[in-house]
Design an enzyme around this catalytic site. Structure first.
Site: not given
Length: 264
Positions: A14-16, A18-20, A154
């Site tokens: 999930g690194s495209t 934000g934090i990733g 969540y």
């Protein structure tokens, strides 16, 4: 500080954005060979291109796969047989009243936030143990300790990540493999900014006022009293991925701005 990550292969899910993306960028800057992951090929390609443009010496590639599904995890694992560092960052959130959270919602959050990390850890951990070297990091949340009433489903997934991370670390006792969780607090990712922009518009106030209201009403225990940046989270993660963090194992490390009011 040299984090000694040269030659290490790091997968950040999930690194495209934000934090990733911030984690992937910092690991690449520190010399790791980084794999960016996302669901859409176009998003993956754009993120790889952006990172290389900003850091021409970075060794980075991308793999598009929907890790919220077992088939997506299998696809990625078949493409990438081994990693030295696994950062289980993929996660979704969606504020919703408990009464409106359907079985489908519960399952979708569990599959995405929990099972993606379980499946990839199950695939990559045995080789780490065999090599007696490796790092796995779960990106949990302060919501794993203080479950939010507005996102019960969540919070459940983030608590589950803490349990899984600690238990997996127990299986690595006596080895040089470490497994930890990092718990960000309210972080200004692209998704969070879009949410607060919409909230501000609905309330007829500025973004700054909406943010101030959020911290005074929803997160009054914050000591930082502002949003955390993705880069600030990435700094903690990069350290945990480093050989310099060898004595940190089975830990839940907060980057929460002091939201959680407890000593342990």
């Amino acid at each position: 500080m040299d984090l000694q990550l040269q030659g290490q292969t790091a997968l950040v899910t999930g690194s495209t954005a934000g934090i990733g993306y911030a984690i992937a960028k910092l690991l690449a800057q520190e010399g790791a060979d980084v794999i960016i992951n996302g669901r859409r090929q176009s998003a993956v390609d754009n993120s790889v291109k952006k990172l290389k443009a900003d850091h021409p010496n970075a060794r980075v590639m991308g793999i598009a796969a929907d890790l919220s599904k077992s088939t997506g995890c299998e696809q990625l694992i078949s493409t990438l047989s081994s990693v030295d560092i696994l950062v289980n960052n993929l996660g979704i959130f969606d504020p919703k009243p408990f009464e409106n959270i359907s079985d489908t919602d519960w399952q979708r959050f569990f599959e995405t936030n929990v099972m993606s990390g379980v499946r990839l850890s199950r695939a990559y951990l045995p080789a780490m143990k065999k090599r007696n070297r490796g790092r796995i990091v779960f990106i949990s949340s302060e919501s794993g300790i203080c479950p939010p009433a507005e996102m019960v489903h969540y919070g459940m997934t983030k608590s589950a990540q803490l349990s899984i991370s600690r238990a997996l670390a127990e299986t690595c006792a006596g080895t040089a493999v470490t497994i930890n969780s990092v718990l960000p607090g309210p972080t200004l990712t692209e998704g969070a900014k879009d949410f607060f922009d919409k909230l501000a518009a609905e309330q007829g106030v500025s973004f700054d006022v909406a943010a101030e209201n959020f911290f005074s009403q929803a997160r009054p225990t914050s000591l930082l009293r502002r949003f955390i940046t993705p880069d600030e989270v990435a700094s903690m993660v990069a350290y945990v991925c480093s050989p310099k963090s060898a004595a940190t194992n089975g830990a839940a490390l907060r980057v929460d701005g002091g939201v959680v009011r407890s000593l342990v």
